[in-house]
Design a protein around this motif. Structure first.
Motif, PDB file in Angstrom:
ATOM      1  N   ILE A   1       0.756  -1.304  -0.131  1.00 27.95           N
ATOM      2  CA  ILE A   1      -0.109  -0.041   0.091  1.00 27.95           C
ATOM      3  C   ILE A   1       0.858   1.239   0.034  1.00 27.95           C
ATOM      4  CG2 ILE A   1      -1.563   1.480   1.154  1.00 27.95           C
ATOM      5  CD1 ILE A   1      -2.931  -1.452  -0.003  1.00 27.95           C
ATOM      6  N   SER A   2       0.558   2.014  -1.042  1.00 18.22           N
ATOM      7  CA  SER A   2       1.391   3.277  -0.860  1.00 18.22           C
ATOM      8  C   SER A   2       0.699   4.481  -0.069  1.00 18.22           C
ATOM      9  CB  SER A   2       1.531   3.765  -2.323  1.00 18.22           C
ATOM     10  OG  SER A   2       2.284   2.693  -3.213  1.00 18.22           O
ATOM     11  N   SER A   3       1.562   5.028   0.696  1.00 21.22           N
ATOM     12  CA  SER A   3       0.936   6.357   1.488  1.00 21.22           C
ATOM     13  C   SER A   3       2.012   6.944   2.009  1.00 21.22           C
ATOM     14  CB  SER A   3      -0.083   5.605   2.671  1.00 21.22           C
ATOM     15  OG  SER A   3       0.623   4.919   3.410  1.00 21.22           O
ATOM     16  N   THR A   4       1.595   8.318   2.306  1.00 21.38           N
ATOM     17  CA  THR A   4       2.639   9.194   2.586  1.00 21.38           C
ATOM     18  C   THR A   4       2.459   8.868   4.036  1.00 21.38           C
ATOM     19  OG1 THR A   4       2.263  10.768   0.981  1.00 21.38           O
ATOM     20  CG2 THR A   4       3.359  11.631   2.909  1.00 21.38           C
ATOM     21  N   ILE A   5       3.523   9.280   5.140  1.00 19.72           N
ATOM     22  CA  ILE A   5       3.503   9.225   6.509  1.00 19.72           C
ATOM     23  C   ILE A   5       2.646  10.255   7.199  1.00 19.72           C
ATOM     24  CG2 ILE A   5       5.641  10.773   6.678  1.00 19.72           C
ATOM     25  CD1 ILE A   5       6.611   9.070   9.226  1.00 19.72           C
ATOM     26  N   LEU A   6       1.951   9.878   8.241  1.00 15.10           N
ATOM     27  CA  LEU A   6       0.855  10.571   8.762  1.00 15.10           C
ATOM     28  C   LEU A   6      -0.457  10.781   8.002  1.00 15.10           C
ATOM     29  CD1 LEU A   6       3.270  12.743  11.216  1.00 15.10           C
ATOM     30  CD2 LEU A   6       2.014  10.656  11.740  1.00 15.10           C
ATOM     31  N   SER A   7      -0.502  10.316   6.730  1.00 12.07           N
ATOM     32  CA  SER A   7      -1.723  10.676   6.160  1.00 12.07           C
ATOM     33  C   SER A   7      -2.644   9.636   6.434  1.00 12.07           C
ATOM     34  CB  SER A   7      -1.188  10.414   4.636  1.00 12.07           C
ATOM     35  OG  SER A   7      -1.077   8.835   4.238  1.00 12.07           O
ATOM     36  N   LEU A   8      -3.751  10.022   6.102  1.00 12.49           N
ATOM     37  CA  LEU A   8      -5.095   8.994   6.308  1.00 12.49           C
ATOM     38  C   LEU A   8      -4.741   7.463   6.030  1.00 12.49           C
ATOM     39  CD1 LEU A   8      -7.959   8.377   6.999  1.00 12.49           C
ATOM     40  CD2 LEU A   8      -8.799   9.297   4.746  1.00 12.49           C
ATOM     41  N   GLY A   9      -4.116   7.292   4.631  1.00 13.95           N
ATOM     42  CA  GLY A   9      -3.793   6.111   4.093  1.00 13.95           C
ATOM     43  C   GLY A   9      -2.912   5.370   5.098  1.00 13.95           C
ATOM     44  N   TRP A  10      -1.944   5.952   5.508  1.00 18.08           N
ATOM     45  CA  TRP A  10      -0.925   5.613   6.385  1.00 18.08           C
ATOM     46  C   TRP A  10      -1.531   5.009   7.592  1.00 18.08           C
ATOM     47  CZ3 TRP A  10       1.071   7.193  11.243  1.00 18.08           C
ATOM     48  CH2 TRP A  10       2.273   6.744  12.043  1.00 18.08           C
ATOM     49  N   ALA A  11      -2.448   5.843   8.389  1.00 20.87           N
ATOM     50  CA  ALA A  11      -2.890   5.474   9.722  1.00 20.87           C
ATOM     51  C   ALA A  11      -3.988   4.331   9.348  1.00 20.87           C
ATOM     52  CB  ALA A  11      -3.688   6.582  10.059  1.00 20.87           C
ATOM     53  N   GLU A  12      -4.515   4.138   8.160  1.00 19.85           N
ATOM     54  CA  GLU A  12      -5.621   3.193   7.734  1.00 19.85           C
ATOM     55  C   GLU A  12      -4.907   1.848   7.743  1.00 19.85           C
ATOM     56  OE1 GLU A  12      -8.911   3.747   5.076  1.00 19.85           O
ATOM     57  OE2 GLU A  12      -7.626   5.204   4.423  1.00 19.85           O
ATOM     58  N   ARG A  13      -3.582   1.688   7.058  1.00 18.62           N
ATOM     59  CA  ARG A  13      -3.129   0.413   6.631  1.00 18.62           C
ATOM     60  C   ARG A  13      -2.505   0.091   8.164  1.00 18.62           C
ATOM     61  NH1 ARG A  13       2.850   1.825   3.867  1.00 18.62           N
ATOM     62  NH2 ARG A  13       4.060   2.589   5.751  1.00 18.62           N
ATOM     63  N   ASN A  14      -1.960   0.953   8.907  1.00 19.66           N
ATOM     64  CA  ASN A  14      -1.434   0.456  10.178  1.00 19.66           C
ATOM     65  C   ASN A  14      -2.429  -0.207  10.911  1.00 19.66           C
ATOM     66  OD1 ASN A  14       1.053   1.419   9.407  1.00 19.66           O
ATOM     67  ND2 ASN A  14       1.032   3.434  10.583  1.00 19.66           N
TER      68      ASN A  14
ATOM     69  N   ILE B   1      -9.058  -0.983  -0.950  1.00 20.24           N
ATOM     70  CA  ILE B   1      -8.601  -1.765   0.087  1.00 20.24           C
ATOM     71  C   ILE B   1      -8.413  -0.874   1.041  1.00 20.24           C
ATOM     72  CG2 ILE B   1      -6.332  -2.713   0.720  1.00 20.24           C
ATOM     73  CD1 ILE B   1      -5.690  -2.774  -2.495  1.00 20.24           C
ATOM     74  N   ILE B   2      -8.116   0.149   1.084  1.00 18.26           N
ATOM     75  CA  ILE B   2      -8.418   1.306   2.258  1.00 18.26           C
ATOM     76  C   ILE B   2      -8.757   2.729   1.273  1.00 18.26           C
ATOM     77  CG2 ILE B   2      -6.562   0.404   3.640  1.00 18.26           C
ATOM     78  CD1 ILE B   2      -4.851   2.633   2.698  1.00 18.26           C
ATOM     79  N   VAL B   3      -9.375   3.636   2.109  1.00 19.01           N
ATOM     80  CA  VAL B   3      -9.796   4.706   1.516  1.00 19.01           C
ATOM     81  C   VAL B   3      -8.861   5.675   0.910  1.00 19.01           C
ATOM     82  CG1 VAL B   3     -11.409   6.908   1.864  1.00 19.01           C
ATOM     83  CG2 VAL B   3     -12.204   4.966   2.856  1.00 19.01           C
TER      84      VAL B   3
ATOM     85  N   LEU C   1     -11.692  14.143   6.213  1.00 18.37           N
ATOM     86  CA  LEU C   1     -11.231  13.423   5.059  1.00 18.37           C
ATOM     87  C   LEU C   1     -12.003  12.138   4.298  1.00 18.37           C
ATOM     88  CD1 LEU C   1      -7.180  13.627   5.248  1.00 18.37           C
ATOM     89  CD2 LEU C   1      -8.786  15.471   4.289  1.00 18.37           C
ATOM     90  N   ILE C   2     -12.827  11.849   5.266  1.00 12.68           N
ATOM     91  CA  ILE C   2     -13.556  10.474   4.977  1.00 12.68           C
ATOM     92  C   ILE C   2     -15.075  11.067   5.210  1.00 12.68           C
ATOM     93  CG2 ILE C   2     -11.929   9.201   5.618  1.00 12.68           C
ATOM     94  CD1 ILE C   2     -13.009   8.745   8.417  1.00 12.68           C
TER      95      ILE C   2
END
Length: 387
Positions: free
Chosen positions: A64-77, A158-160, A273-274
């Protein structure tokens, strides 16, 4: 002589700790009991579940590609750490059913109950209300886990927040999310009931010891030694159980607390953001992470407190410390030392022991981690975008 289920002695000689949770586990595909005629299929299912949960964690972290402290980063974690906590539960369920832990536990508890002075205690020997409470507290787990999975399947994501797309993985991920809910719903009540049953037995022991202390019965070396022998048996069993849980308790609480930090970060900072439905799902997952983490840690902490309380009862005794009998002093000293120093404790990531104060410290640390994440998120959000 067989004991009737209606007999007053039944809760002591045949304690029914697990109730309908026993049957939920028995009919589940995680029942790998050696007496199960289709055990081989269930072992395969457990193995596949374990691999699916590991694969999901791998996919979240590395695909999963995401930037640190982004929504995607938090979702995948969030989803990765929930999966990792869940495969710890799968291993625990496999070990539990393979060796018949539930039946052995009830038999061991019955042996401890037979050593009581006062016999049956409704408040300590009836588990119906506790089982209902546990069931109601665990209900949000399948509700919000599955609701989140359905949302992501409908959205075909997969994630938002990610640029990574896949034509099949989100179906697989939804199934694994439901599996996480099922595994936790199976394991957590049994874990809580085992620990509560032990804590209750220590409460009975301490109450009887306190009663004997007030009645000056501990000045009788034979009676005092009986309590000491009983304490040894209780500590032997409890310490052995705690030791068996060490690998699980070393990892599972840490993993779910990490998931809690990430979902709290989403809830407090990224709600704009959601959409509303997914935001409600995040609130639900945050509640679930709190439920899971507290269920993992508080029951063992209550056992530790009950074990330690024996020393308080003895040190508060108004008569024993005046005794000139060396046997009484030796018994007194050994019981106090055992209560304080001979308790095997679970260590989360081999750092902090599981007790009430440390649990509260852990939640405090999580709160501060989220605050730090918020600070850095705001700093990064204000940095100019470089084209």
């Amino acid at each position: 002589m067989p004991v009737s289920l209606e007999s007053p002695e039944a809760p002591l000689l045949k304690p029914n700790i697990f109730g309908f949770f026993r049957y939920l586990l028995r009919v589940s595909p995680y029942n790998c009991s050696r007496s199960n005629p289709i055990r081989f299929l269930f072992v395969i299912f457990s193995l596949l579940s374990f691999l699916a949960l590991i694969f999901r964690a791998y996919w979240m972290f590395f695909q999963i590609s995401s930037t640190i402290l982004s929504l995607g980063w938090a979702e995948r974690n969030l989803y990765a750490f929930i999966s990792m906590e869940s495969f710890s539960c799968v291993i625990a369920l496999y070990r539990m059913t393979t060796v018949g832990s539930l039946e052995k536990f009830e038999q061991s508890l019955a042996n401890l109950k037979r050593m009581r002075v006062t016999g049956y205690h409704e408040s300590h020997d009836e588990y119906g209300k506790l089982r209902l409470k546990i069931f109601l507290l665990k209900t949000p787990i399948p509700v919000f886990f599955i609701a989140t999975a359905i949302y992501l399947v409908v959205k075909q994501k997969i994630i938002v927040d990610t640029t990574t797309h896949n034509n099949w993985y989100y179906f697989f991920d939804a199934g694994v999310m439901a599996l996480c809910a099922y595994v936790n719903f199976l394991f957590l009540p049994i874990h809580a009931l085992i620990q509560n049953a032990i804590a209750r037995e220590f409460h009975v022991f301490n109450e009887e010891l306190e009663g004997a202390s007030k009645n000056k019965e501990l000045l009788n070396p034979a009676i005092f030694q009986t309590f000491a022998d009983r304490q040894i048996k209780m500590f032997e069993y409890t310490n052995a159980l705690t030791t068996r849980l060490m690998p699980f308790m070393s990892s599972a609480p840490f993993l779910i607390l990490t998931a809690l930090a990430n979902v709290t970060f989403i809830f407090t900072n990224l709600g704009s953001l959601i959409d509303t439905y997914y935001y409600i799902c995040m609130i639900g997952l945050m509640i679930c992470c709190i439920i899971i983490s507290s269920n993992l840690m508080y029951p063992p902490a209550l056992v530790q407190e009950a074990m330690l309380h024996t020393s308080t009862v003895l040190m508060d005794d108004q008569y024993v410390h005046h005794s000139k009998d060396p046997q009484i002093y030796t018994t007194y000293r050994s019981m106090v030392d055992r209560s304080i120093n001979n308790r095997t404790v679970n260590l989360v990531v081999q750092i902090f022991s599981v007790n009430r104060k440390n649990i509260e410290r852990a939640y405090f640390v999580i709160t501060n981690i989220v605050l730090l994440m918020t600070v850095f998120y705001n700093i990064l959000d204000r940095l100019p975008v470089v084209n």
